[in-house]
Design a protein around this motif. Structure first.
Motif, PDB file in Angstrom:
ATOM      1  N   ASN A 100      57.075  42.333  43.508  1.00 27.75           N
ATOM      2  CA  ASN A 100      56.662  42.226  42.105  1.00 27.75           C
ATOM      3  C   ASN A 100      56.772  40.807  41.578  1.00 27.75           C
ATOM      4  N   ILE A 101      56.947  39.853  42.475  1.00 22.28           N
ATOM      5  CA  ILE A 101      57.002  38.450  42.054  1.00 22.28           C
ATOM      6  C   ILE A 101      55.658  38.071  41.456  1.00 22.28           C
ATOM      7  N   PRO A 102      55.616  37.450  40.267  1.00 27.35           N
ATOM      8  CA  PRO A 102      54.329  37.058  39.673  1.00 27.35           C
ATOM      9  C   PRO A 102      53.529  36.190  40.636  1.00 27.35           C
ATOM     10  N   PRO A 103      52.245  36.471  40.805  1.00 28.36           N
ATOM     11  CA  PRO A 103      51.446  35.730  41.780  1.00 28.36           C
ATOM     12  C   PRO A 103      51.494  34.218  41.602  1.00 28.36           C
ATOM     13  N   TYR A 104      51.450  33.738  40.345  1.00 29.18           N
ATOM     14  CA  TYR A 104      51.461  32.288  40.140  1.00 29.18           C
ATOM     15  C   TYR A 104      52.759  31.675  40.652  1.00 29.18           C
ATOM     16  N   ALA A 105      53.882  32.391  40.474  1.00 29.76           N
ATOM     17  CA  ALA A 105      55.176  31.881  40.937  1.00 29.76           C
ATOM     18  C   ALA A 105      55.244  31.915  42.453  1.00 29.76           C
ATOM     19  N   VAL A 128      44.125  30.014  50.415  1.00 28.59           N
ATOM     20  CA  VAL A 128      44.244  31.285  51.125  1.00 28.59           C
ATOM     21  C   VAL A 128      44.973  32.322  50.272  1.00 28.59           C
ATOM     22  N   LEU A 129      46.066  31.921  49.657  1.00 27.92           N
ATOM     23  CA  LEU A 129      46.843  32.873  48.870  1.00 27.92           C
ATOM     24  C   LEU A 129      46.081  33.319  47.622  1.00 27.92           C
ATOM     25  N   ARG A 130      45.376  32.390  46.998  1.00 27.45           N
ATOM     26  CA  ARG A 130      44.608  32.777  45.806  1.00 27.45           C
ATOM     27  C   ARG A 130      43.432  33.682  46.175  1.00 27.45           C
ATOM     28  N   ARG A 131      42.830  33.423  47.325  1.00 31.08           N
ATOM     29  CA  ARG A 131      41.736  34.280  47.777  1.00 31.08           C
ATOM     30  C   ARG A 131      42.245  35.703  48.028  1.00 31.08           C
ATOM     31  N   PHE A 132      43.401  35.808  48.677  1.00 26.41           N
ATOM     32  CA  PHE A 132      43.980  37.129  48.893  1.00 26.41           C
ATOM     33  C   PHE A 132      44.321  37.791  47.570  1.00 26.41           C
ATOM     34  N   GLY A 133      44.862  37.032  46.629  1.00 29.07           N
ATOM     35  CA  GLY A 133      45.277  37.583  45.354  1.00 29.07           C
ATOM     36  C   GLY A 133      44.137  38.140  44.530  1.00 29.07           C
ATOM     37  N   ARG A 134      42.907  37.695  44.780  1.00 28.02           N
ATOM     38  CA  ARG A 134      41.763  38.206  44.034  1.00 28.02           C
ATOM     39  C   ARG A 134      41.326  39.590  44.510  1.00 28.02           C
ATOM     40  N   GLN A 138      41.329  45.237  49.150  1.00 26.99           N
ATOM     41  CA  GLN A 138      40.239  45.187  50.120  1.00 26.99           C
ATOM     42  C   GLN A 138      40.661  44.465  51.389  1.00 26.99           C
ATOM     43  N   ARG A 139      41.412  43.390  51.244  1.00 31.51           N
ATOM     44  CA  ARG A 139      41.852  42.623  52.415  1.00 31.51           C
ATOM     45  C   ARG A 139      42.795  43.453  53.287  1.00 31.51           C
ATOM     46  N   LEU A 140      43.715  44.168  52.667  1.00 32.00           N
ATOM     47  CA  LEU A 140      44.643  44.994  53.433  1.00 32.00           C
ATOM     48  C   LEU A 140      43.913  46.152  54.103  1.00 32.00           C
TER      49      LEU A 140
END
Length: 442
Positions: A100-105, A128-134, A138-140
């Motif tokens: 549950n860590i905020p994505p930006y952090a 890479v991390l921002r692409r996954f976060g969007r 679907q990626r999983l």
């Protein structure tokens, strides 16, 4: 990753934790280190220690799945030498997918954990991390479609073995392996009083429903800070492992062999349960014997003899007097304790199992002759593979008709050959196998 380790000492807290987590992950995946040995807690406060443990353990637990996700996200594979970059990417993906860590952090701290010599990779990790976060779902899902092993973050060989052994329960074993286990204690003395002591210290815990000496803590704690731990009133030990001492059915004055004693948890339990036993404790590894001595010093208990020796070759250490009880806590694949040691997914190979079987059989065959008629031998592993468990005991019985399996309590586990198999997650325990054999009098 020496530069990364130096950076962790001076980095802001969140960045330093990610740096140390990546170092530990890389140690497991690329250097074959055990996770507990690779983790560096030095200088961290309690909350940061807990976060480091969560990030490193969780990343190792899910690395097989996360590596597949990462392969899909990269335009081209990383060079094999870029172990630091890969480890940080995996730690970042774990945070986004499983915490549950905020994505930006998560993204900011992970990018900041790069060592100066890897500054070129900042843009790569961020992208890479921002692409996954969007589109995490679907990626999983795309990764999970590759295979059952990837979807469950287990090596394919182990999935196949579990499905063959437990057609009705293999998925439950995989699911349990991917759950973080509780911190379980073995309590000496009044368990209810110890639970009250924990509550007074603000530590949430509950009694295990089936094992009368076991207590589960709600969250991770540095064990040295637990009430009574330095004095030996509590020890870390899974509830299933705590079954060994009662199943030995020892009586005062009996002569007992603990054939594979390190690191000493079951030995300490035996001695606290029946203090006036004449115990010989044996292990072939001097470093592991040192760990056993540390355990015994903390608990204030001691066997009659603590020896370095090969249990499969009694002629090199045995004094010729038969034993009333023998405990064989046999070296094994560790396939039953993956939820507690997820590095086993990466460190164990299918070709490791055959030599383990040979060693287990050598221990059984070597020690059976030095058990007195009427005596009992308890065979234990933390494996769920039948070839390490029931098949080994059955082979001993075939060679020695006087070896009679005794029934074990039925409130836990399932029948498995001459013994009983506890699967991971059943009753909230790790996976263990037990078989107790009595030597019939000729």
């Amino acid at each position: 990753m020496a530069e990364a380790s130096k950076q962790a000492q001076a980095a802001p807290r969140g960045v330093a934790v990610r740096c140390r987590a990546a170092t530990a992950v890389s140690g497991v995946l690329h250097s074959g280190r055990r996770l507990e040995e690779a983790l560096d807690y030095q200088g961290l406060g309690r909350s940061d220690r807990a976060l480091l443990r969560e990030l490193a353990t969780g990343t190792v637990r899910w690395a097989i799945r996360l590596r597949t996700v990462l392969d899909d996200l990269l335009d081209r594979p990383l060079p094999r030498r870029e172990t630091e970059v890969e480890a940080l990417l995996l730690v970042g993906l774990y945070q986004l997918a499983h915490t549950n860590i905020p994505p930006y952090a998560a993204v900011s701290a992970t990018v900041g954990a790069l060592s100066k010599s890897k500054a070129w990779a900042r843009r790569l990790i961020n992208g890479v991390l921002r692409r996954f976060g969007r589109e995490p779902g679907q990626r999983l899902a795309a990764a999970d479609a590759r295979s059952v092993g990837v979807a469950n973050a287990h090596p394919e060989w182990l999935v196949i073995a579990l499905e063959a052994a437990y057609p009705d329960a293999w998925q439950g074993v995989l699911d349990a392996n991917n759950q973080a286990p509780p911190l379980t204690l073995r309590v000496v003395g009044d368990r209810a009083a110890y639970l009250a002591e924990l509550a007074a210290a603000g530590i949430e815990a509950q009694a295990h429903p089936l094992v009368e000496t076991a207590v589960n803590l709600k969250s991770f704690r540095p064990v040295a800070s637990l009430p009574g731990f330095p004095e030996g009133r509590a020890s870390v030990q899974d509830a299933a492992a705590q079954l060994a001492a009662p199943l030995m059915e020892t009586r005062s004055g009996e002569r007992v062999l603990d054939a594979c004693t390190a690191p000493g948890g079951k030995l300490a339990h035996l001695l606290s349960q029946t203090p006036d036993l004449h115990v010989t404790a044996l292990d072939p590894d001097s470093d592991r014997l040192d760990r056993t001595r540390e355990t015994l010093e903390r608990t204030g208990l001691a066997p009659e003899a603590l020896l370095r020796g090969d249990a499969a070759r009694p002629q090199t250490w045995w004094d010729g007097v038969p034993f009333d009880r023998i405990l064989i806590d046999a070296p094994c694949s560790g396939s039953g304790v993956i939820r507690r040691h997820p590095d086993i997914k990466h460190l164990r190979r299918p070709e490791d199992v055959g030599p383990m079987e040979d060693r287990q059989q050598a221990l059984l065959e070597g020690l059976w002759p030095i058990l007195r008629p009427g005596g009992k031998l308890l065979y234990v592993t933390c494996s769920v593979l039948p070839e390490e468990n029931g098949e080994r005991v059955a082979a001993l019985q075939q060679a020695h008709p006087e070896a009679r399996a005794e029934p074990l309590p039925q409130q836990w586990g399932r029948p498995a050959g001459p013994g009983c198999q506890i699967l991971p997650g059943e009753a909230g325990t790790d996976g263990f196998y037990y078989a107790r054999l009595r030597k019939e009098t000729p």
